[in-house]
Design a protein around this motif. Sequence first.
Motif, PDB file in Angstrom:
ATOM      1  N   PHE A 257      -3.043  -2.936   4.669  1.00 28.34           N
ATOM      2  CA  PHE A 257      -3.145  -1.591   5.231  1.00 28.34           C
ATOM      3  C   PHE A 257      -3.195  -0.584   4.081  1.00 28.34           C
ATOM      4  O   PHE A 257      -2.258  -0.484   3.294  1.00 28.34           O
ATOM      5  N   PHE A 258      -4.289   0.162   4.008  1.00 30.64           N
ATOM      6  CA  PHE A 258      -4.395   1.213   2.999  1.00 30.64           C
ATOM      7  C   PHE A 258      -3.749   2.467   3.575  1.00 30.64           C
ATOM      8  O   PHE A 258      -4.252   3.039   4.536  1.00 30.64           O
ATOM      9  N   ALA A 259      -2.643   2.871   3.005  1.00 33.24           N
ATOM     10  CA  ALA A 259      -1.833   3.926   3.620  1.00 33.24           C
ATOM     11  C   ALA A 259      -2.357   5.339   3.409  1.00 33.24           C
ATOM     12  O   ALA A 259      -1.868   6.265   4.029  1.00 33.24           O
ATOM     13  N   LEU A 260      -3.306   5.528   2.509  1.00 31.28           N
ATOM     14  CA  LEU A 260      -3.795   6.887   2.252  1.00 31.28           C
ATOM     15  C   LEU A 260      -5.245   7.010   2.700  1.00 31.28           C
ATOM     16  O   LEU A 260      -6.012   6.050   2.612  1.00 31.28           O
ATOM     17  N   ASP A 261      -5.583   8.201   3.136  1.00 30.43           N
ATOM     18  CA  ASP A 261      -7.003   8.446   3.423  1.00 30.43           C
ATOM     19  C   ASP A 261      -7.685   8.890   2.126  1.00 30.43           C
ATOM     20  O   ASP A 261      -7.039   8.967   1.083  1.00 30.43           O
ATOM     21  N   GLN A 262      -8.976   9.189   2.197  1.00 32.44           N
ATOM     22  CA  GLN A 262      -9.681   9.447   0.946  1.00 32.44           C
ATOM     23  C   GLN A 262      -9.245  10.743   0.261  1.00 32.44           C
ATOM     24  O   GLN A 262      -9.586  10.985  -0.884  1.00 32.44           O
ATOM     25  N   ASP A 263      -8.505  11.572   0.967  1.00 34.15           N
ATOM     26  CA  ASP A 263      -7.974  12.785   0.346  1.00 34.15           C
ATOM     27  C   ASP A 263      -6.544  12.593  -0.119  1.00 34.15           C
ATOM     28  O   ASP A 263      -5.837  13.550  -0.401  1.00 34.15           O
ATOM     29  N   MET A 264      -6.093  11.338  -0.144  1.00 35.48           N
ATOM     30  CA  MET A 264      -4.746  10.995  -0.595  1.00 35.48           C
ATOM     31  C   MET A 264      -3.651  11.453   0.376  1.00 35.48           C
ATOM     32  O   MET A 264      -2.491  11.523  -0.002  1.00 35.48           O
ATOM     33  N   ASN A 265      -4.043  11.726   1.623  1.00 29.83           N
ATOM     34  CA  ASN A 265      -3.011  12.057   2.615  1.00 29.83           C
ATOM     35  C   ASN A 265      -2.491  10.794   3.267  1.00 29.83           C
ATOM     36  O   ASN A 265      -3.253   9.859   3.540  1.00 29.83           O
TER      37      ASN A 265
ATOM     38  N   LYS B 114      -1.444   8.289   6.000  1.00 29.40           N
ATOM     39  CA  LYS B 114      -1.837   8.052   7.397  1.00 29.40           C
ATOM     40  C   LYS B 114      -0.571   7.687   8.176  1.00 29.40           C
ATOM     41  O   LYS B 114      -0.265   6.509   8.414  1.00 29.40           O
ATOM     42  N   LEU B 115       0.186   8.704   8.505  1.00 31.65           N
ATOM     43  CA  LEU B 115       1.540   8.510   9.032  1.00 31.65           C
ATOM     44  C   LEU B 115       1.602   7.721  10.334  1.00 31.65           C
ATOM     45  O   LEU B 115       2.388   6.779  10.448  1.00 31.65           O
ATOM     46  N   GLU B 116       0.765   8.072  11.274  1.00 27.24           N
ATOM     47  CA  GLU B 116       0.838   7.378  12.575  1.00 27.24           C
ATOM     48  C   GLU B 116       0.488   5.908  12.436  1.00 27.24           C
ATOM     49  O   GLU B 116       1.138   5.032  13.008  1.00 27.24           O
ATOM     50  N   GLU B 117      -0.543   5.648  11.637  1.00 25.56           N
ATOM     51  CA  GLU B 117      -0.927   4.245  11.435  1.00 25.56           C
ATOM     52  C   GLU B 117       0.180   3.496  10.713  1.00 25.56           C
ATOM     53  O   GLU B 117       0.440   2.324  10.995  1.00 25.56           O
ATOM     54  N   LEU B 118       0.836   4.183   9.770  1.00 30.65           N
ATOM     55  CA  LEU B 118       1.954   3.554   9.061  1.00 30.65           C
ATOM     56  C   LEU B 118       3.056   3.165  10.054  1.00 30.65           C
ATOM     57  O   LEU B 118       3.616   2.074   9.985  1.00 30.65           O
ATOM     58  N   ARG B 119       3.343   4.042  10.977  1.00 35.66           N
ATOM     59  CA  ARG B 119       4.376   3.743  11.990  1.00 35.66           C
ATOM     60  C   ARG B 119       3.982   2.501  12.786  1.00 35.66           C
ATOM     61  O   ARG B 119       4.816   1.626  13.048  1.00 35.66           O
TER      62      ARG B 119
END
Lengths: 429, 360
Positions: B162-170, B172-177
């Motif tokens: 799972f890549f936890a950041l989007d391309q802007d380095m934010n 992905k909190l919901e997906e992380l949960r």
Amino acid sequence: MQVRTLLPDQGLRDLEEILSELTSLVRQFPLRPFDTLVMQFCAELSSRLLSHPKARRRPEIAALAYWMRRSQIKRLHERFQAWNRDDVRWFPRGLVFHLPPSNVDTIFLYSWVPAALAGNRNLLRLSSRCSETVTLLLEVLAEMLARPEYTGLEGLICCVGFGHDPQITAAITERCDLRVVWGGDHTVAELRRIPLPPLARELVFPDRFSFTAIGADEYLEADQEAQERVAEDFWNDAYWFDQMACSSPRLIIWRGSAPAAARASEQFFGRLHQVILARGYSVDTGLALDKISLAHRAALDQPLDSVRCWGNEIMVLNLARLVDIRADRVGGGVFHQFVCADLHEILDFVQRRDQTLTYFGLGHVELEKLVAGLNGRGIDRLVPIGQALQFHDYWDGQDLLHEMLRAVYAPGIARPGVCGHSGAGPGGG
Amino acid sequence: MSALEQLMELPQYSLEAPRKQDLLLEGLNELTGHHRRACAAYDRILKVMGWEKSPASSLAGVPYLPVSLFKTNRLLSVAPDQVFKELTSSGTTSQQVSRIYLDRETARLQALALSRIMTHVLGPHRLPMIIVDSDALFQDRASFSARAAGVLGMMNFGRDHFFALDQDMNLKLEELRDVLARHGQAPFLIFGFTFMVWRYLLGPLTDLDIDLSQGVLIHSGGWKKLAEEAVDNQEFKARLRQVTGLRRVYNFYGMVEQVGSVFLEGEDGYLFAPNFAEVIIRDPRTWQEAPPGRPGVIQVLSLLPRSYPGHSLLTADLGVLHGQDDAPCGRRGRYFSVLGRVASAELRGCSDVHAYGAGA
């Protein structure tokens, strides 16, 4: 546009105002070359720096002050007087724009002194971040300029601080009569993109290379005292500015047989190392690693026989053939070394960018042959070891004082003091 | 079994330093001889620099090269057509990058070495993996960066990546949960570069109620950026634990120039060399070995580099040896810390040391 002023006052001023003031000074209040007040100012600057408690302890300020002492100003004045003939007179160029390098603090005064003595008004661009040395120099200058006896010297030295701003540089260039650029090939190339007005000239000081030539037998025959002096003198030449000045020797040529050169070299570097230890000079870890990296690159890219070190401070790269090793440089005591039987063997190696050759144990006939053989296509100055960094008005193949003046040819003008006839042609009139 | 094979198979960090060094010395001398024969440039360097021809009698006598050499010169101990993979270091456009050439065998050994090291802390099975980076990392195939290579190498130790950041380095909190809902109750792997973990994972998680207590974080990349925020290793770990419950955190020190040399942190915070590598600290004034406690320049040795002469390298990093065979965490061998990069030389001169256009 606004610029930060550093001298005579500190503040923010409109550049156009400064330039108008300077150009009108040039037009309406001309300074004669070697104006008494200007000479007085320079001589006093020299003695103030030599007696200033803080300034005199900085060797580069002491060297500068010594170079511009009264007797030297007098010598320059005498040179100038010899140029003024019946039919040719010399005058200042007008407004000189100086761009000294940001990291050798005292250079800005080396071009300013001949420019000022020649009667020019001067605008100097200094780095907006002033080092301690520059701050000190500006303090002394500001104090002197504020004194009533020096009114009339407005615009003699005007310093502004700005970053590398092409707009500001262009605005000043547009109004100058001479632009003096110190700083290396890259800097010169960048500044040349800002063209000079048609009647202005430019003096540039780009990248240079310097080296040393020593007579091997002569060195071995010298007594201990002489050899120790050579070591001290070479230390001064090479290690100031971490060997990064344009006059710092980076190559040692031994003229002699291979065995003599080997013995001489061993003694020479041994003694040099003693001087370095006595002076407590050391290279920091970053520089030591840079030197190791350079040695490895050189081992692959150059015809080296061996690398020999004396601590971190002396690294000697022995060349089997004399090839162009100028480009790769890190400073801090890296010396290429080459042995030749006769100096004519280095003629091919010498290039236009070679500036200073320091020497010991060479004969004057030998040196004359070298200079003649080169025919001016490289090496601008040949001086004994110890004088590499001594600034001189003949610098980089140019006569600095001369460059700050322009000639007016007018055979019809009488000499001052001779009344009556004008138009003194051949046979009189 | 060769020395290398032996060292790979034995449990990592189980060898006492003297014994390990004997085994290593044999292998390193063999490599020196091999590279002298196979790489003309290497042979030439050793000759010119004056290294002894006879085999070294101690690790400190093994010839070493400065890592910077791989930025400026091509060094190969195999024929060019044997080159299977080229590794490059990260670098800005103004810097040159290091280029390292691997043949199939060295590449295989590199992967094996990494596996031996990582499984020591991760166990033998692939764990569900969270990567603190964006998958945009892999999009530009043309310039496959060192960062991408690092992530790809570590991905072998995980599954369900799972890549936890989007391309802007934010983050992905919901997906992380979601990911944590599925995998968060059992051990899982988190990997990222140190600064990115701090800025893009820990930062956003502050004041949120995310539980990473079953996670094992492996991170690398240096402390320079965090030092600017006055964050050191202790602070880093303390905050992670405080904010997310994460307790198992392992830093590692490594470099592209010496494959297989991944120095993984122990639970005591010190760094350890795997069985097939070793570290020497050299006093920069004399270049002799520095005793424990005295900071110096890090030299790394490894039995892996066979396709290029990288088995003994002087880095541009400062470090300090703490001791050997008596580390608090129980691992055997030498243990050390990295203190940071050697500061670059400050020079003066009247030419382009500070070139026009490069700043005032």
